[in-house]
Structure formats: C-alpha cells, structure tokens
Design a protein around this motif. Structure first.
Motif, PDB file in Angstrom:
ATOM      1  N   ARG A  58       2.094   6.776  -6.638  1.00  0.00           N
ATOM      2  CA  ARG A  58       0.623   7.471  -7.299  1.00  0.00           C
ATOM      3  C   ARG A  58       0.206   6.894  -8.179  1.00  0.00           C
ATOM      4  O   ARG A  58      -0.465   7.154  -9.316  1.00  0.00           O
ATOM      5  CB  ARG A  58       1.178   8.849  -7.652  1.00  0.00           C
ATOM      6  N   GLU A  82      -3.666  -5.505   0.052  1.00  0.00           N
ATOM      7  CA  GLU A  82      -3.546  -4.527   0.854  1.00  0.00           C
ATOM      8  C   GLU A  82      -4.478  -4.641   2.200  1.00  0.00           C
ATOM      9  O   GLU A  82      -4.100  -3.725   3.243  1.00  0.00           O
ATOM     10  CB  GLU A  82      -3.936  -3.256   0.064  1.00  0.00           C
ATOM     11  N   ARG A  84       0.949  -1.136   0.046  1.00  0.00           N
ATOM     12  CA  ARG A  84       0.063   0.126  -0.137  1.00  0.00           C
ATOM     13  C   ARG A  84       0.988   1.233  -0.089  1.00  0.00           C
ATOM     14  O   ARG A  84       0.731   2.241  -0.876  1.00  0.00           O
ATOM     15  CB  ARG A  84      -0.702   0.008   1.266  1.00  0.00           C
ATOM     16  N   ALA A  85       1.879   1.245   0.822  1.00  0.00           N
ATOM     17  CA  ALA A  85       2.850   2.339   0.967  1.00  0.00           C
ATOM     18  C   ALA A  85       3.516   2.567  -0.546  1.00  0.00           C
ATOM     19  O   ALA A  85       3.664   3.939  -0.874  1.00  0.00           O
ATOM     20  CB  ALA A  85       3.735   2.485   2.178  1.00  0.00           C
ATOM     21  N   ARG A  86       4.139   1.424  -0.979  1.00  0.00           N
ATOM     22  CA  ARG A  86       4.801   1.856  -2.312  1.00  0.00           C
ATOM     23  C   ARG A  86       3.846   2.239  -3.500  1.00  0.00           C
ATOM     24  O   ARG A  86       4.122   3.008  -4.329  1.00  0.00           O
ATOM     25  CB  ARG A  86       5.392   0.544  -2.694  1.00  0.00           C
ATOM     26  N   ARG A  87       2.679   1.594  -3.474  1.00  0.00           N
ATOM     27  CA  ARG A  87       1.660   1.791  -4.583  1.00  0.00           C
ATOM     28  C   ARG A  87       1.270   3.312  -4.415  1.00  0.00           C
ATOM     29  O   ARG A  87       1.148   4.254  -5.225  1.00  0.00           O
ATOM     30  CB  ARG A  87       0.509   1.146  -4.432  1.00  0.00           C
ATOM     31  N   THR A  88       0.996   3.933  -3.130  1.00  0.00           N
ATOM     32  CA  THR A  88       0.588   5.336  -2.993  1.00  0.00           C
ATOM     33  C   THR A  88       1.615   6.308  -3.236  1.00  0.00           C
ATOM     34  O   THR A  88       1.592   7.402  -3.873  1.00  0.00           O
ATOM     35  CB  THR A  88       0.124   5.578  -1.614  1.00  0.00           C
ATOM     36  N   SER A  89       3.074   5.852  -2.784  1.00  0.00           N
ATOM     37  CA  SER A  89       4.046   6.585  -3.161  1.00  0.00           C
ATOM     38  C   SER A  89       4.362   7.021  -4.561  1.00  0.00           C
ATOM     39  O   SER A  89       4.857   7.958  -5.131  1.00  0.00           O
ATOM     40  CB  SER A  89       5.492   6.143  -2.570  1.00  0.00           C
ATOM     41  N   THR A 114      -3.195   4.055  -8.644  1.00  0.00           N
ATOM     42  CA  THR A 114      -4.530   3.484  -8.091  1.00  0.00           C
ATOM     43  C   THR A 114      -4.288   1.932  -8.010  1.00  0.00           C
ATOM     44  O   THR A 114      -3.394   1.383  -8.548  1.00  0.00           O
ATOM     45  CB  THR A 114      -5.568   4.010  -8.861  1.00  0.00           C
ATOM     46  N   GLN A 115      -5.216   1.466  -6.962  1.00  0.00           N
ATOM     47  CA  GLN A 115      -5.231  -0.092  -7.341  1.00  0.00           C
ATOM     48  C   GLN A 115      -5.479  -0.343  -8.711  1.00  0.00           C
ATOM     49  O   GLN A 115      -4.852  -1.617  -8.911  1.00  0.00           O
ATOM     50  CB  GLN A 115      -6.336  -0.471  -6.268  1.00  0.00           C
TER      51      GLN A 115
END
Length: 87
Positions: free
Chosen positions: A20, A41, A13-18, A22-23
């Motif tokens: 930028r 996640e 989750r952290a890497r995906r959001t960093s 989306t799922q």
C-alpha cells in the motif's frame, strides 16, 4: 517470452501495491526519484543498477543471478564447430 526487465517491473509494482505504498512513498523510502520508480515499473531497460537495488531492498526483494546458457554458447553449440562440445 517475458524478459527479465518485465519480470522486475511486474514484481516491483505488485510488491509496492501490496504494501500500500504510492510511487512517491517508495521513492522517498528508497532515496530515488518518483520518476525512477515509474521507469522501473514500466520496464524501462536503462535504469541505474544501484538505484534499482535500493528500490528492491526497500521492498524486501532481491536480484539474483543464475547460470544459464548464454546466447554465445547457444550459437556455438548450434554451429557444430570442431573442437567445441555442445552442452
């Protein structure tokens, strides 16, 4: 104690959001379903390893295996069985 599943969920989750993403973006790039990404996640314990590895690879993460005392080894060493040595 945090489980390995929880650690994977947090890191993904952290890497995906960093990055930028989306799922949906991550799912498309990794070749998995968006539902699968949500399960990872959320720390769902029964995800397919090949799909999880695809997600991790897409994010530039890797799964490592490290030696540690197993539950069986800890149980045996605590029982003081003759012929067995405690680590």
């Amino acid at each position: 104690m945090t489980s390995a599943i929880d650690l994977v969920a947090t890191e993904v989750r952290a890497r995906r959001t960093s990055l930028r993403l989306t799922q949906r973006d991550l799912a498309d790039m990794a070749g998995v379903s968006e539902r699968f990404v949500r399960f990872v996640e959320r720390g769902k314990p029964s995800v397919q390893l090949d799909s999880l590895l695809a997600v991790l690879d897409t994010l530039g993460l890797e799964l490592r295996i490290a030696d540690r005392a197993s539950q069986a080894e800890r149980s045996l060493s605590g029982q003081g069985r003759s012929g067995s040595e405690a680590p």
